[in-house]
Design an enzyme around this catalytic site. Structure first.
Site, PDB file in Angstrom:
ATOM      1  N   CYS A   2      85.516  28.654  51.737  1.00 16.49           N
ATOM      2  CA  CYS A   2      85.621  28.110  53.087  1.00 16.49           C
ATOM      3  C   CYS A   2      84.494  28.694  53.949  1.00 16.49           C
ATOM      4  O   CYS A   2      83.762  29.565  53.525  1.00 16.49           O
ATOM      5  CB  CYS A   2      86.959  28.502  53.706  1.00 16.49           C
ATOM      6  N   ARG A  27      80.469  24.405  52.697  1.00 16.67           N
ATOM      7  CA  ARG A  27      81.268  25.407  51.975  1.00 16.67           C
ATOM      8  C   ARG A  27      82.700  24.931  51.764  1.00 16.67           C
ATOM      9  O   ARG A  27      83.449  25.535  50.989  1.00 16.67           O
ATOM     10  CB  ARG A  27      81.270  26.729  52.731  1.00 16.67           C
ATOM     11  N   TRP A  73      88.261  24.744  52.175  1.00 17.34           N
ATOM     12  CA  TRP A  73      88.325  24.187  50.809  1.00 17.34           C
ATOM     13  C   TRP A  73      89.652  24.696  50.272  1.00 17.34           C
ATOM     14  O   TRP A  73      89.801  25.885  50.002  1.00 17.34           O
ATOM     15  CB  TRP A  73      87.146  24.691  49.970  1.00 17.34           C
ATOM     16  N   ASN A  99      88.729  33.380  54.412  1.00 15.18           N
ATOM     17  CA  ASN A  99      88.063  32.802  53.245  1.00 15.18           C
ATOM     18  C   ASN A  99      88.388  33.713  52.078  1.00 15.18           C
ATOM     19  O   ASN A  99      88.109  34.907  52.128  1.00 15.18           O
ATOM     20  CB  ASN A  99      86.546  32.729  53.470  1.00 15.18           C
ATOM     21  N   GLY A 100      89.026  33.161  51.038  1.00 15.88           N
ATOM     22  CA  GLY A 100      89.357  33.987  49.879  1.00 15.88           C
ATOM     23  C   GLY A 100      90.738  33.615  49.370  1.00 15.88           C
ATOM     24  O   GLY A 100      91.316  32.610  49.767  1.00 15.88           O
ATOM     25  N   GLU A 486      72.356  19.365  32.693  1.00 16.10           N
ATOM     26  CA  GLU A 486      72.209  19.393  34.165  1.00 16.10           C
ATOM     27  C   GLU A 486      72.250  17.983  34.735  1.00 16.10           C
ATOM     28  O   GLU A 486      72.890  17.727  35.745  1.00 16.10           O
ATOM     29  CB  GLU A 486      70.911  20.109  34.532  1.00 16.10           C
ATOM     30  N   LYS A 490      74.982  16.585  37.477  1.00 19.85           N
ATOM     31  CA  LYS A 490      74.610  15.935  38.743  1.00 19.85           C
ATOM     32  C   LYS A 490      75.379  14.626  38.898  1.00 19.85           C
ATOM     33  O   LYS A 490      75.954  14.341  39.931  1.00 19.85           O
ATOM     34  CB  LYS A 490      73.106  15.678  38.788  1.00 19.85           C
ATOM     35  N   GLU A 493      79.285  15.140  39.338  1.00 15.02           N
ATOM     36  CA  GLU A 493      79.799  15.854  40.524  1.00 15.02           C
ATOM     37  C   GLU A 493      79.559  15.088  41.820  1.00 15.02           C
ATOM     38  O   GLU A 493      80.220  15.346  42.810  1.00 15.02           O
ATOM     39  CB  GLU A 493      79.233  17.260  40.624  1.00 15.02           C
ATOM     40  N   HIS A 509      77.470  13.985  15.022  1.00 14.84           N
ATOM     41  CA  HIS A 509      78.684  14.751  14.699  1.00 14.84           C
ATOM     42  C   HIS A 509      79.852  14.366  15.597  1.00 14.84           C
ATOM     43  O   HIS A 509      80.736  15.183  15.854  1.00 14.84           O
ATOM     44  CB  HIS A 509      78.391  16.251  14.816  1.00 14.84           C
ATOM     45  N   LYS A 608      80.240  24.464  47.983  1.00 15.88           N
ATOM     46  CA  LYS A 608      78.878  24.875  47.632  1.00 15.88           C
ATOM     47  C   LYS A 608      78.888  26.160  46.804  1.00 15.88           C
ATOM     48  O   LYS A 608      78.104  26.315  45.889  1.00 15.88           O
ATOM     49  CB  LYS A 608      78.048  25.102  48.894  1.00 15.88           C
TER      50      LYS A 608
HETATM   51  C1  AGP Z   1      75.819  22.660  40.884  1.00 15.09           C
HETATM   52  O1  AGP Z   1      75.342  21.386  41.313  1.00 15.09           O
HETATM   53  C2  AGP Z   1      77.228  22.909  41.348  1.00 15.09           C
HETATM   54  N1  AGP Z   1      77.335  22.776  42.739  1.00 15.09           N
HETATM   55  C3  AGP Z   1      77.817  24.173  40.777  1.00 15.09           C
HETATM   56  O2  AGP Z   1      77.913  23.985  39.376  1.00 15.09           O
HETATM   57  C4  AGP Z   1      77.056  25.499  41.029  1.00 15.09           C
HETATM   58  O3  AGP Z   1      75.857  25.506  40.285  1.00 15.09           O
HETATM   59  C5  AGP Z   1      77.934  26.649  40.535  1.00 15.09           C
HETATM   60  O4  AGP Z   1      79.121  26.661  41.302  1.00 15.09           O
HETATM   61  C6  AGP Z   1      77.240  28.010  40.631  1.00 15.09           C
HETATM   62  O5  AGP Z   1      76.947  28.301  41.964  1.00 15.09           O
HETATM   63  P1  AGP Z   1      75.965  29.556  42.258  1.00 15.09           P
HETATM   64  O6  AGP Z   1      74.649  29.219  41.628  1.00 15.09           O
HETATM   65  O7  AGP Z   1      75.904  29.636  43.752  1.00 15.09           O
HETATM   66  O8  AGP Z   1      76.580  30.760  41.635  1.00 15.09           O
END
Ligand code: AGP
Length: 613
Positions: A2, A27, A73, A99-100, A486, A490, A493, A509, A608
């Site tokens: 958050c 966040r 969040w 936050n936590g 990767e 993208k 997500e 396989h 994030k």
């Molecule tokens: C990547 O597009 C995602 N948002 C997520 O996988 C991110 O890379 C992951 O949460 C790690 O975050 P960080 O690099 O801030 O540790």
């Protein structure tokens, strides 16, 4: 995770708080709220985005020069008005944003219920607010910050909190353990936030709280100690963030801006490190530990999500060029699987935010085992940056889009420089090989600009063709296998299309059973040592009516005739190809998500930086 904000000073708090929440919305964005202290303490809470909270607050009285705010969040309790922060204790004495995660909140809640406390929400934060009130009511000698300290001493878990007390209205109490908090030092005013972005407009003097720090802030004072009540030395840092980085710069979305920034941010990652004559690579942040790295038995690279993909590329680079054994692990696995770590191991943790809970837990485990612990991180002052013994900042600038793009290419750039520097030091590559590779790396920004300039429209057209796919498969070999992973991440997500990244050699396989004329198969297939093999994989897909979209080296007539769609990229050395081939995949995901009406900067269910488990 958050976002938390707070203000105490001479200005009206509401405009400062709401702007800060908008800057922290990446966040967490399922609900938001704020509290203003103006003789009486008024709380405003709303499910939905910060803009909805703003409209709600503007429709009523909202003055006060002290306030706290929160964008959520959800962890405990679904997104709703009643679960939105701030949470006020039963008798209205304490109001908290958090936050936590409080892991023992259920036990604490039961104990408080036995003391007659009642609850309106499902959150762990409300438990904390009642716990603070409980201690405060035990003895008149207990003031607000003592009650907060006593309550936090009972908490198991992570917190970054800001607390207002109705009975002591001239202060804000903040505390952190595991979730970041920054305090901006103004002139007769203080700014509180989860990261520096809401603060940089007002001051560049900040204090990053460390775990178990607690601070009492009035408009004239900032008193820092820790939850054991011992004073803490105030370490004032200077922010190097520019306010201009916090807007979209004319792009429709932060993600698109950050994709297009990559040539520049890769150059920023080079700055001061890649000598103009390419004679050497300087990584100042590793200077004092380089001998240990050079003679390490093994390097373990750890991360989550995109950072883990970068780690995989690091593994391939370090083993091929520096010829040092490398292992890569998800932080969430590493922290629990009882890994064997030796004192001659080097553990590198990669994290854009520097606050990912699993990655920080892996950091602490590696430290306990006596390994040399390094960080590759994008946020100066982050927990990872402050708790590793050495490291390299990626210098990609603040990354606001939840889907990581420029941070990824910056991480890979750092890993490439690191591998080449280590290879030269270990004499596992010749000066000639080193010079070729360094020049190839230095040429990446210009080649990236070429891709962005020439391919965006074509990628948009390809996105139009495949935007309604339900599933997709991404394939790559060697350095481009992590790029396939990767690219798939993208797409899934931000467009919510199921996308799977796979080593192309693994197709036969199992995954090849998925192939039919509904399945787009994105193949990262530049001309490199695997070219003939990946062409065979493409033929296998085509033979089963699969639709192949290939990332190809410009001028590749063979593949251009063979596949359904292609995106051309400039030729490059295989070791630096990840930095180019990922760009079309980022753009493909962006355009498809946009065509599907998805929120590309704030995808559903995501945040994030995942600062909770
Ligand atoms: C990547 O597009 C995602 N948002 C997520 O996988 C991110 O890379 C992951 O949460 C790690 O975050 P960080 O690099 O801030 O540790």
């Amino acid at each position: 995770m958050c976002g938390i904000v707070g203000y105490i000073g001479k200005k009206e708090a509401f405009p400062i708080l709401i702007k800060g929440l908008k800057l922290l919305e990446y966040r967490g964005y399922d609900s938001a709220g704020l509290a203003l202290q103006n003789g009486s303490l008024v709380v405003y809470r709303k499910k939905g985005k910060v803009a909805e909270l703003e409209e709600f607050v503007l429709s009523q009285k909202h003055d006060g020069v002290i306030g706290i705010g929160h964008t959520r969040w959800a962890t405990h309790g679904e997104p709703s008005d009643k679960n939105a922060h701030p949470h006020t204790s039963m008798n209205g004495l304490f109001t908290i944003v958090h936050n936590g995660i409080i892991e023992n909140y259920a036990k604490l809640k039961d104990d408080l219920k036995e003391q007659g406390y009642t609850f309106k929400s499902e959150t762990d934060t409300e438990v904390l607010s009642n716990l603070v009130e409980y201690f405060y009511s035990q003895d008149e000698a207990i003031n607000a910050e003592m009650a907060v300290q006593l309550a936090l001493s009972k908490v198991v878990g992570a917190y970054g909190i800001a607390v207002l007390c109705q009975a002591e209205p001239d202060k804000i109490i903040v505390a952190r353990k595991g979730s970041p908090l920054v305090v901006g030092l103004g002139n007769g005013e203080y700014f509180i936030a989860s990261d520096a972005s809401p603060i940089v407009e007002f001051t560049n003097q900040v204090v990053y709280l460390n775990d178990e720090d607690i601070a009492v802030i009035t408009k004239d004072s900032f008193t820092l100690k820790n939850v054991q009540n011992t004073p803490v030395t105030l370490k004032i840092s200077h922010l190097n963030l520019e306010i201009g980085e916090l807007d979209k710069g004319g792009f429709d979305h932060f993600m698109l801006k950050e994709i297009f920034e990559q040539p520049k941010t890769i150059e920023e990652t080079f700055r001061g490190r890649l000598r103009p004559d390419y004679s050497e690579i300087v990584l100042g942040g590793l200077l004092n530990v380089f001998p240990k790295i050079q003679n390490a038995d093994r390097i373990i690279i750890i991360g989550c999500g995109t950072s883990w993909h970068a780690a995989l590329i690091g593994e391939y680079l370090l083993e091929e060029y520096a010829q040092i054994p490398v292992e890569v692990d998800y932080a969430s696995e590493f922290r629990y699987r009882k890994p064997v770590i030796g004192k001659n191991d080097v553990v590198i943790l990669i994290s854009q935010s520097g606050e990912t809970a699993d990655t920080l837990a892996a950091l602490h485990l590696a430290k306990e085992k006596g390994a040399t612990v390094l960080g590759i991180c994008n946020v100066v002052g982050s927990t990872l940056a402050r708790e590793t013994e050495a490291g390299v900042f990626t210098h990609a600038g603040i990354e606001i889009g939840v889907a990581s793009t420029k941070a990824f290419t910056a991480q890979v750039t750092v890993l490439t420089m690191f591998a080449l520097k280590l290879a030269r030091a270990r004499k596992t590559i010749t000066q000639e090989e080193y010079s070729v590779l360094v020049r190839e790396l230095a040429a990446i920004p210009e080649k990236g600009r070429q891709i962005l300039l020439q391919s965006n429209d074509k990628i948009k057209a390809i996105a139009e063709k495949y935007k309604d796919a339900i599933n997709s498969l991404y394939l790559g070999r060697g350095y481009l296998f992590p790029v396939a992973l990767e690219g798939a991440l993208k797409l899934k997500e931000i467009s919510y299309i199921h996308a799977e990244g796979y080593a192309a050699g693994e197709m036969k396989h199992g995954p090849i059973a998925l192939v039919d004329d509904n399945l787009p198969v994105i193949v990262v297939a530049p001309q490199d040592d695997y070219y003939e093999k990946i062409v065979s994989n493409i033929q296998e897909v085509k033979a089963r009516k699969g639709n192949v979209i290939a990332i190809v080296t410009e001028g590749d007539k063979t593949l251009k005739e063979m596949v359904n769609d292609f995106i051309e990229i400039p030729a490059s050395h295989p070791a630096v190809a990840p930095l180019l081939t990922v760009i079309p995949l980022q753009l493909l995901a962006y355009h498809i998500a946009l065509m599907k009406g998805c929120n590309v900067d704030q995808p559903r269910n995501l945040a994030k930086s995942v600062t909770v488990e």
